[in-house]
Scaffold this motif. Structure first.
Motif, PDB file in Angstrom:
ATOM      1  N   LEU A   9      -3.254  24.630 -40.039  1.00  0.00           N
ATOM      2  CA  LEU A   9      -4.590  25.210 -39.931  1.00  0.00           C
ATOM      3  C   LEU A   9      -5.675  24.167 -40.209  1.00  0.00           C
ATOM      4  CD1 LEU A   9      -4.170  28.727 -41.548  1.00  0.00           C
ATOM      5  CD2 LEU A   9      -4.508  28.173 -39.140  1.00  0.00           C
ATOM      6  N   ALA A  10      -5.373  23.205 -41.070  1.00  0.00           N
ATOM      7  CA  ALA A  10      -6.339  22.141 -41.354  1.00  0.00           C
ATOM      8  C   ALA A  10      -6.599  21.300 -40.105  1.00  0.00           C
ATOM      9  CB  ALA A  10      -5.823  21.257 -42.481  1.00  0.00           C
ATOM     10  N   PHE A  11      -5.544  20.906 -39.421  1.00  0.00           N
ATOM     11  CA  PHE A  11      -5.731  20.121 -38.202  1.00  0.00           C
ATOM     12  C   PHE A  11      -6.373  20.958 -37.105  1.00  0.00           C
ATOM     13  CE2 PHE A  11      -2.412  17.468 -40.159  1.00  0.00           C
ATOM     14  CZ  PHE A  11      -3.090  16.264 -40.117  1.00  0.00           C
ATOM     15  N   PHE A  12      -6.009  22.221 -37.018  1.00  0.00           N
ATOM     16  CA  PHE A  12      -6.599  23.117 -36.030  1.00  0.00           C
ATOM     17  C   PHE A  12      -8.093  23.296 -36.302  1.00  0.00           C
ATOM     18  CE2 PHE A  12      -7.163  27.462 -34.198  1.00  0.00           C
ATOM     19  CZ  PHE A  12      -6.891  27.122 -32.888  1.00  0.00           C
ATOM     20  N   TYR A  13      -8.457  23.453 -37.575  1.00  0.00           N
ATOM     21  CA  TYR A  13      -9.864  23.607 -37.945  1.00  0.00           C
ATOM     22  C   TYR A  13     -10.679  22.393 -37.519  1.00  0.00           C
ATOM     23  CZ  TYR A  13     -14.109  24.047 -40.662  1.00  0.00           C
ATOM     24  OH  TYR A  13     -15.430  24.116 -41.022  1.00  0.00           O
ATOM     25  N   LEU A  63       2.794  15.662 -35.966  1.00  0.00           N
ATOM     26  CA  LEU A  63       3.182  16.718 -35.028  1.00  0.00           C
ATOM     27  C   LEU A  63       2.135  17.832 -34.963  1.00  0.00           C
ATOM     28  CD1 LEU A  63       6.988  17.019 -35.798  1.00  0.00           C
ATOM     29  CD2 LEU A  63       5.926  16.026 -33.760  1.00  0.00           C
ATOM     30  N   PHE A  64       1.604  18.214 -36.110  1.00  0.00           N
ATOM     31  CA  PHE A  64       0.578  19.256 -36.131  1.00  0.00           C
ATOM     32  C   PHE A  64      -0.713  18.781 -35.481  1.00  0.00           C
ATOM     33  CE2 PHE A  64       2.424  21.660 -40.002  1.00  0.00           C
ATOM     34  CZ  PHE A  64       3.336  22.277 -39.167  1.00  0.00           C
ATOM     35  N   LEU A  65      -1.042  17.509 -35.619  1.00  0.00           N
ATOM     36  CA  LEU A  65      -2.222  16.961 -34.961  1.00  0.00           C
ATOM     37  C   LEU A  65      -2.079  17.063 -33.452  1.00  0.00           C
ATOM     38  CD1 LEU A  65      -4.896  15.329 -35.160  1.00  0.00           C
ATOM     39  CD2 LEU A  65      -3.486  13.282 -35.004  1.00  0.00           C
ATOM     40  N   ILE A  66      -0.925  16.709 -32.933  1.00  0.00           N
ATOM     41  CA  ILE A  66      -0.679  16.796 -31.494  1.00  0.00           C
ATOM     42  C   ILE A  66      -0.705  18.244 -31.027  1.00  0.00           C
ATOM     43  CG2 ILE A  66       1.050  16.423 -29.693  1.00  0.00           C
ATOM     44  CD1 ILE A  66       1.813  13.855 -31.183  1.00  0.00           C
ATOM     45  N   LEU A  67      -0.068  19.128 -31.774  1.00  0.00           N
ATOM     46  CA  LEU A  67      -0.017  20.544 -31.397  1.00  0.00           C
ATOM     47  C   LEU A  67      -1.414  21.173 -31.396  1.00  0.00           C
ATOM     48  CD1 LEU A  67       1.826  22.935 -30.700  1.00  0.00           C
ATOM     49  CD2 LEU A  67       1.942  23.397 -33.145  1.00  0.00           C
ATOM     50  N   ALA A  68      -2.207  20.904 -32.411  1.00  0.00           N
ATOM     51  CA  ALA A  68      -3.569  21.451 -32.469  1.00  0.00           C
ATOM     52  C   ALA A  68      -4.422  20.893 -31.339  1.00  0.00           C
ATOM     53  CB  ALA A  68      -4.203  21.135 -33.819  1.00  0.00           C
ATOM     54  N   SER A  69      -4.273  19.609 -31.040  1.00  0.00           N
ATOM     55  CA  SER A  69      -5.040  19.015 -29.941  1.00  0.00           C
ATOM     56  C   SER A  69      -4.665  19.633 -28.603  1.00  0.00           C
ATOM     57  CB  SER A  69      -4.797  17.511 -29.886  1.00  0.00           C
ATOM     58  OG  SER A  69      -5.256  16.894 -31.052  1.00  0.00           O
ATOM     59  N   LEU A  70      -3.389  19.861 -28.380  1.00  0.00           N
ATOM     60  CA  LEU A  70      -2.961  20.485 -27.128  1.00  0.00           C
ATOM     61  C   LEU A  70      -3.448  21.921 -27.010  1.00  0.00           C
ATOM     62  CD1 LEU A  70       0.672  19.125 -26.771  1.00  0.00           C
ATOM     63  CD2 LEU A  70      -1.313  18.532 -25.383  1.00  0.00           C
ATOM     64  N   MET A  71      -3.447  22.646 -28.110  1.00  0.00           N
ATOM     65  CA  MET A  71      -3.910  24.031 -28.067  1.00  0.00           C
ATOM     66  C   MET A  71      -5.393  24.119 -27.742  1.00  0.00           C
ATOM     67  SD  MET A  71      -1.819  25.646 -31.279  1.00  0.00           S
ATOM     68  CE  MET A  71      -2.617  27.224 -31.195  1.00  0.00           C
ATOM     69  N   LYS A  94     -15.574  31.308 -33.370  1.00  0.00           N
ATOM     70  CA  LYS A  94     -15.603  32.430 -34.306  1.00  0.00           C
ATOM     71  C   LYS A  94     -14.517  32.299 -35.374  1.00  0.00           C
ATOM     72  CE  LYS A  94     -17.517  35.631 -30.963  1.00  0.00           C
ATOM     73  NZ  LYS A  94     -17.255  36.823 -30.133  1.00  0.00           N
ATOM     74  N   PHE A  95     -13.474  31.531 -35.097  1.00  0.00           N
ATOM     75  CA  PHE A  95     -12.386  31.342 -36.049  1.00  0.00           C
ATOM     76  C   PHE A  95     -12.687  30.281 -37.099  1.00  0.00           C
ATOM     77  CE2 PHE A  95      -9.483  32.968 -32.593  1.00  0.00           C
ATOM     78  CZ  PHE A  95      -9.200  34.150 -33.257  1.00  0.00           C
ATOM     79  N   LEU A  96     -13.760  29.517 -36.930  1.00  0.00           N
ATOM     80  CA  LEU A  96     -14.036  28.421 -37.857  1.00  0.00           C
ATOM     81  C   LEU A  96     -14.251  28.919 -39.288  1.00  0.00           C
ATOM     82  CD1 LEU A  96     -16.275  25.902 -35.926  1.00  0.00           C
ATOM     83  CD2 LEU A  96     -14.013  25.530 -36.847  1.00  0.00           C
ATOM     84  N   ALA A  97     -15.098  29.894 -39.480  1.00  0.00           N
ATOM     85  CA  ALA A  97     -15.404  30.369 -40.843  1.00  0.00           C
ATOM     86  C   ALA A  97     -14.179  31.008 -41.506  1.00  0.00           C
ATOM     87  CB  ALA A  97     -16.582  31.324 -40.824  1.00  0.00           C
ATOM     88  N   PRO A  98     -13.451  31.934 -40.846  1.00  0.00           N
ATOM     89  CA  PRO A  98     -12.277  32.506 -41.519  1.00  0.00           C
ATOM     90  C   PRO A  98     -11.190  31.475 -41.839  1.00  0.00           C
ATOM     91  CG  PRO A  98     -12.896  33.878 -39.659  1.00  0.00           C
ATOM     92  CD  PRO A  98     -13.721  32.644 -39.598  1.00  0.00           C
ATOM     93  N   VAL A  99     -10.956  30.539 -40.933  1.00  0.00           N
ATOM     94  CA  VAL A  99      -9.946  29.514 -41.203  1.00  0.00           C
ATOM     95  C   VAL A  99     -10.411  28.606 -42.329  1.00  0.00           C
ATOM     96  CG1 VAL A  99      -8.765  27.497 -40.239  1.00  0.00           C
ATOM     97  CG2 VAL A  99      -8.934  29.589 -38.907  1.00  0.00           C
ATOM     98  N   GLY A 100     -11.702  28.290 -42.349  1.00  0.00           N
ATOM     99  CA  GLY A 100     -12.246  27.484 -43.439  1.00  0.00           C
ATOM    100  C   GLY A 100     -12.117  28.174 -44.785  1.00  0.00           C
ATOM    101  N   MET A 101     -12.381  29.485 -44.816  1.00  0.00           N
ATOM    102  CA  MET A 101     -12.226  30.238 -46.074  1.00  0.00           C
ATOM    103  C   MET A 101     -10.749  30.310 -46.475  1.00  0.00           C
ATOM    104  SD  MET A 101     -15.017  33.322 -45.941  1.00  0.00           S
ATOM    105  CE  MET A 101     -14.317  34.089 -44.504  1.00  0.00           C
ATOM    106  N   LEU A 102      -9.880  30.434 -45.515  1.00  0.00           N
ATOM    107  CA  LEU A 102      -8.462  30.482 -45.812  1.00  0.00           C
ATOM    108  C   LEU A 102      -7.970  29.154 -46.391  1.00  0.00           C
ATOM    109  CD1 LEU A 102      -5.956  32.289 -45.563  1.00  0.00           C
ATOM    110  CD2 LEU A 102      -5.569  31.282 -43.322  1.00  0.00           C
ATOM    111  N   LEU A 103      -8.497  28.070 -45.889  1.00  0.00           N
ATOM    112  CA  LEU A 103      -8.109  26.749 -46.402  1.00  0.00           C
ATOM    113  C   LEU A 103      -8.704  26.479 -47.776  1.00  0.00           C
ATOM    114  CD1 LEU A 103      -8.417  24.618 -43.182  1.00  0.00           C
ATOM    115  CD2 LEU A 103      -6.333  25.078 -44.459  1.00  0.00           C
ATOM    116  N   TRP A 104      -9.866  27.024 -48.043  1.00  0.00           N
ATOM    117  CA  TRP A 104     -10.520  26.784 -49.328  1.00  0.00           C
ATOM    118  C   TRP A 104      -9.793  27.531 -50.396  1.00  0.00           C
ATOM    119  CZ3 TRP A 104     -13.313  23.226 -51.315  1.00  0.00           C
ATOM    120  CH2 TRP A 104     -13.977  23.436 -52.516  1.00  0.00           C
TER     121      TRP A 104
END
Length: 104
Positions: A9-13, A63-71, A94-104
């Protein structure tokens, strides 16, 4: 397992945040949010390097960096169903704030 989910989720964010920065106008709220999430991700990586083997953390991060970039790239190119985009970049924004709160 939770560590690796948060790492993905960090790389996706930050992939979405990078696209947002290029597409939209930067504002103070977004910069503060990105800074707070960056601090949380640094803490996550410090935890990973102290409690997991370093080469596992590096390999999985790569691997997660590549997967997030491809998505995110797939959404940018477009997935169309009956001529209409299935997922738009605005949906990802719209997913930025919820994912950011989840990571925090």
């Amino acid at each position: 397992m939770l560590y690796y989910t948060m790492l993905f989720l960090a790389f996706f964010y930050f992939k979405i945040a990078r696209v947002y920065k290029k597409e939209e106008k930067a504002n103070l709220n977004m910069n503060i949010q990105n800074t707070l999430v960056f601090i949380a991700i640094v803490a996550l990586l410090v935890y990973g390097f102290t409690h997991k083997t370093w080469y596992t953390v590096l390999l999985v991060s790569w691997l997660f960096l590549i997967l997030a970039s491809l998505m995110v790239s797939a959404v940018q190119v477009g997935v169309f169903i009956e001529g209409k985009p299935f997922v738009k970049l605005s949906h990802l924004y719209k997913f930025l704030a919820p994912v950011g709160m989840l990571l925090w």
